[in-house]
Scaffold this active site. Sequence first.
Site, short mmCIF file in Angstrom:
data_model
loop_
_atom_site.label_atom_id
_atom_site.label_comp_id
_atom_site.label_asym_id
_atom_site.label_seq_id
_atom_site.Cartn_x
_atom_site.Cartn_y
_atom_site.Cartn_z
CD GLU A 166 -2.85 -1.23 2.39
OE1 GLU A 166 -4.04 -1.50 2.30
OE2 GLU A 166 -2.24 -1.13 3.49
CG HIS A 314 -20.52 41.44 -17.64
ND1 HIS A 314 -20.77 40.26 -18.30
CD2 HIS A 314 -21.22 42.39 -18.31
CE1 HIS A 314 -21.57 40.48 -19.33
NE2 HIS A 314 -21.86 41.76 -19.35
CG HIS A 358 -34.14 38.30 -16.99
ND1 HIS A 358 -34.28 37.52 -18.12
CD2 HIS A 358 -34.87 39.42 -17.25
CE1 HIS A 358 -35.05 38.15 -19.00
NE2 HIS A 358 -35.42 39.29 -18.49
#
Length: 1693
Positions: A166, A314, A358
Amino acid sequence: MADLEVYKNLSPEKVERCMSVMQSGTQMIKLKRGTKGLVRLFYLDEHRTRLRWRPSRKSEKAKILIDSIYKVTEGRQSEIFHRQAEGNFDPSCCFTIYHGNHMESLDLITSNPEEARTWITGLKYLMAGISDEDSLAKRQRTHDQWVKQTFEEADKNGDGLLNIEEIHQLMHKLNVNLPRRKVRQMFQEADTDENQGTLTFEEFCVFYKMMSLRRDLYLLLLSYSDKKDHLTVEELAQFLKVEQKMNNVTTDYCLDIIKKFEVSEENKVKNVLGIEGFTNFMRSPACDIFNPLHHEVYQDMDQPLCNYYIASSHNTYLTGDQLLSQSKVDMYARVLQEGCRCVEVDCWDGPDGEPVVHHGYTLTSKILFRDVVETINKHAFVKNEFPVILSIENHCSIQQQRKIAQYLKGIFGDKLDLSSVDTGECKQLPSPQSLKGKILVKGKKLPYHLGDDAEEGEVSDEDSADEIEDECKFKLHYSNGTTEHQVESFIRKKLESLLKESQIRDKEDPDSFTVRALLKATHEGLNAHLKQSPDVKESGKKSHGRSLMTNFGKHKKTTKSRSKSYSTDDEEDTQQSTGKEGGQLYRLGRRRKTMKLCRELSDLVVYTNSVAAQDIVDDGTTGNVLSFSETRAHQVVQQKSEQFMIYNQKQLTRIYPSAYRIDSSNFNPLPYWNAGCQLVALNYQSEGRMMQLNRAKFKANGNCGYVLKPQQMCKGTFNPFSGDPLPANPKKQLILKVISGQQLPKPPDSMFGDRGEIIDPFVEVEIIGLPVDCCKDQTRVVDDNGFNPVWEETLTFTVHMPEIALVRFLVWDHDPIGRDFVGQRTVTFSSLVPGYRHVYLEGLTEASIFVHITINEIYGKWSPLILNPSYTILHFLGATKNRQLQGLKGLFNKNPRHSSSENNSHYVRKRSIGDRILRRTASAPAKGRKKSKMGFQEMVEIKDSVSEATRDQDGVLRRTTRSLQARPVSMPVDRNLLGALSLPVSETAKDIEGKENSLAEDKDGRRKGKASIKDPHFLNFNKKLSSSSSALLHKDTSQGDTIVSTAHMSVTGEQLGMSSPRGGRTTSNATSNCQENPCPSKSLSPKQHLAPDPVVNPTQDLHGVKIKEKGNPEDFVEGKSILSGSVLSHSNLEIKNLEGNRGKGRAATSFSLSDVSMLCSDIPDLHSTAILQESVISHLIDNVTLTNENEPGSSISALIGQFDETNNQALTVVSHLHNTSVMSGHCPLPSLGLKMPIKHGFCKGKSKSSFLCSSPELIALSSSETTKHATNTVYETTCTPISKTKPDDDLSSKAKTAALESNLPGSPNTSRGWLPKSPTKGEDWETLKSCSPASSPDLTLEDVIADPTLCFNSGESSLVEIDGESENLSLTTCEYRREGTSQLASPLKLKYNQGVVEHFQRGLRNGYCKETLRPSVPEIFNNIQDVKTQSISYLAYQGAGFVHNHFSDSDAKMFQTCVPQQSSAQDMHVPVPKQLAHLPLPALKLPSPCKSKSLGDLTSEDIACNFESKYQCISKSFVTTGIRDKKGVTVKTKSLEPIDALTEQLRKLVSFDQEDNCQVLYSKQDANQLPRALVRKLSSRSQSRVRNIASRAKEKQEANKQKVPNPSNGAGVVLRNKPSAPTPAVNRHSTGSYIAGYLKNTKGGGLEGRGIPEGACTALHYGHVDQFCSDNSVLQTEPSSDDKPEIYFLLRL
């Protein structure tokens, strides 16, 4: 975050109860858009860092980091809840977690209110803890969590233990490439409990610490702790002051560091800082690259608003793309808290008289205007008090406008009241300080001509939404009955494919300009779709969709020449006029629209009145805000940059993205910042390069959203595009040493994830700022190591306007087919802190790179010569004034490419795949590759206006070469050194003319030279140069003027610097004259001794014309530095057929490396100004080149234990490329009384510190390229008596050029050399291979070139595979030969040398000759005592191990550790020079300054040989009374070595009987046993040609052999019989040439009247110079004992 305060004070019991419930897990319903709820088990992981759930198909992604949670809301507040019918769920059982950059929501419903309450409380508690912790606590917490998480992920079987297998898998995942036995060894050391064979978590922590021991930090600690393993308080304070440049370091502060970071209790008690504590400290925020003081506001906030850059967003409400994404009020909260100060609100009429927000004409979702205003009000001033600008885009009717005004007044209240604001002087905007806590409404204002009683009026309606063409707007009514859902799904499908493509291509691609011109495409597709009947067949849809996809591609920028506007948006271009009509530039072709505006809303606008972007004419009113889309703004910037800058000094300008960026990609803000635009609005929801730049810019100044513009932009005129925008201001030089990397992960989009290959990382550093400053450079690639790669490379940049520059660190995984992005961090230049710093990569927990930063100021016009390696000579030749020099067509040439191949030697070509595959560690975007100019979108976009040629000329973008830097970067600059620079007029007209004709052409006229000078710029430059310097040619050489020429960097960029020692006087220190002689007029041409014949061409590569790699015109060897302006010492050169060659424009002289060397010798001096007082640690790190990165101990072992450095010793640590043993030791070179220890260097790579040791004797040095392992060259310095012959005697008589006027034995300086102590890098010694003879009259460049030994360090393997970019002189020179352009290689020499050098090289590499022969060191030094005319080839030393083991502690016998046995043909007798100078030199990446024919082009006239007679001709200048008597004495050697005839002549002339005690360094070995792999075999054609030449030459010589020798004749005598002698001579060059002259009779002034080659030395005892020499040791000069005749060929090239 105020509401989180409450949760910090919860009782521990309550907290624990919440945590245990959350960690045990709770069943909840997860709501998703458009699907029914899914039942999942949600739980908090044991580290309390992640919220996870199961089951999940994507288990890796089924988690949310607590760190990424933005807020938790109770009840049904999210949009997804709103879509559910009322009554479906109990609101008290509902809560929403907002997380990530895009504010994704996770909507959860519990089975009872109690569980919901527990989760909300627990999550808010965790968030409060995180928000409150300081950066140090966070770093520690995240580290601990990372280690724990790493352990758990490695524990595949979940038993809480890791076995060795491992561990091996984990090592691969962590990009660790250690030998398995080493891993096993560490594993066993860490495995201390009774459960052998596995590691518990505690044991794993120990293992991890062992594995991640920082060698670089350990060396740093040792260097400041006097080799102890800890730092005391005093030592720590010293480190902080000297290296970290911290002021006011107190004892208490140091104790505090120990208390905070030291791990060991024992050390804490003793008040010392051990390696673990030191590592913790160095990795803490205290040693981060970002200045901690800049986390607070530190700039002046009382200037007008227009003097600041303002962080702007923006379409703030959008969470994704511009067409279909969700609008959320939370985005306002997020960006305001991120520091954004200008948000955008698009207002539209909504239902029920309520305005909504929107993106108009799209399918984005709507949110209420009132909710937006409330959110802004709540979060505007949480993080800082500076004003917020509300950019309102108003599309509402008068009624709803009144509603908007009402909400604004009602909710913001006093925040809108600006009556109390002090605006200072008239017509000036207020300052951020005076507007604290205020909200400014930016919008339309009614014109003044309307009366105050007018309730409404018409205003222009120019805004970003209306950039969408009418035919592209989505009207939500459909005539054919198509439903909105159908339309949305159609568009969504198209958009998603588009966005996916966009994301794939958006990986730091400088040419990518994300989607544009797509609305139209979408619209056309939509119309076509809608025209079909609603029940159109599925197959029809499919094929139609496929054909539409061509419209959706993301297009590469295909800008044509700059004469057109820059814009790539054809659709937008069509809307704009060409700008020919003044004043109409931005007036759109379409009609101007107007709209009605109500008085209430107009009155709220005070200082931020939006005006249509008609033109940038200042009408005198303050408070106007111009709005431009990026494309219109680009035109303004390009065509009216200075007007625009002036406008921005009084008004605000807002730039927003093009409406065609429907995927919400961002444009590059840089050009607009450079033009002074304040409000550059970006899509905050889109992560990527542009947002990273934006974040970096505003992170300084406390991330308050306001950053002060540079003062030059706030008043007066300023042209950002100029090549030297601030001529009067000091520039900053950033010397950045990239030392190592830590825990670099695999690329995020790696195909195989953690199972992928171990990465091959390299670091790219980019400067982003004014066009003149933009450039990038990168380190070499380290193979197979992401865990702790070591680069040890120095990059140097010059920045004209540091106030606006950004420094961007990028880590890439090199791949034969390309490169994968690993991580980045961008920091403002002004926030960099000097010293050793960690650069943590953004968004990665542990990944960092470790660097050392030095920032110098460069003053004055000439200073770049010294400190700035990136200046081209063109800058100093007045290219700015004489623009025609480079065909400048005016400042704004409209060529958009970074550079064009036709007219610019800087052009970086794409490498072919085959080419890339060959470049591994030497490799990849290896260090040899030049900094590419502005290789990113920024520069293309802004600098469309500046032609590349202009930039080069003006010194713009010149940084193509690696740093000149030769000192540890921690060194302060000594300004005193700046005083004495001389003008770089040292090249002569001859040099130049030769340059133009430097191409060797074979019989068909084909170009064989790889360095043709096609560029007319160079020719112009040459002429200019020659005229300026030709006057210097005719000085009387007998005055003994010291000539030191400028070596300047190639066109690729670097000025090495130059010096001009005063003529006519004895100087004891060639370089020191540089400081003493500020008078430029005294600078003598390097070739002042030459007759003004154009044939001589020593500086052919003055400009570093690139040598192309074989057969591939695309691939340039991008030489980083060039050795040029070289001095041709005619004492070494025979000028044979001047007339004949003049016609051909060829250099008629063979070129001795010494000449070059001499030339360069002074160069460093100038640079040295930057380099005084070294800090020890820098040496250390400099000195230890961790070449074998995979061996953890390798570098430390190389360094530690060799630390006894005294003032008179130079520490040399060699860590060899070929894995030969790493040795080090002290170079026994005492410091010889210096006035000022000047360091100099141009080591671009790692080597930084070494001193030029310029003795009274000639300084000669050769240029060597720094490979990825930097190399410092070692020079030998020998004293040359100056010839007193008349200048007109013969060309050769002027040969003393490079020689310093000698200090004869009687002169006071005779024994004094200039050799300060100088730690050199290990590999610096290796340069010896390339810097062979220091002033050798006999080793010509051809020896170096033809001698593969030189290639010992080139690449990591055989010559054959090395790419031209590997930066070794040796490599490069050998490449020339390989390519058939052997610059000066004699074919025959080549043949002879082949065996030796190969054998030699192999011997060194394999180390098989450690014990071969070991004369005592004193013997070897003895041999030097009487050498008069000789320079030692350091090759021999190198071979002899002299260099390698430079008297290492372990090896007193030393000198022979690596002596390969040589064949009889190669008895190299190696005298040791009086002093060694370590000078990092720029390499000869470019063709050698003296151009030769290629092997195939030699003709019989070029070689003169005589196989029988004695010396036939001797150059008159070498014959003096002292010599004539001795003329009969000859010297014998044992080998048939290809000896330079000229050298032989000299040797014959000046040789005397040798004494007898010298030992041969090389024993015989059969020539045919020598390995020949590395030498290019001559083609049969070449061989036959060489045979032909030899035979013709032989016939010619036979015919002449009865003639009496003519001393002034230039022909070469090639053969003589040697008298026997008892012992071999030690006078043999490592290349096999004899060294002229073992002068015995020079104890007095007898040498005065003789012409000695420039390398000559007076007879001095070496005891005072070398501790290894006995005082009475004298050089032996016995001839060798072999009677075979020796054949010499003298090439006339």
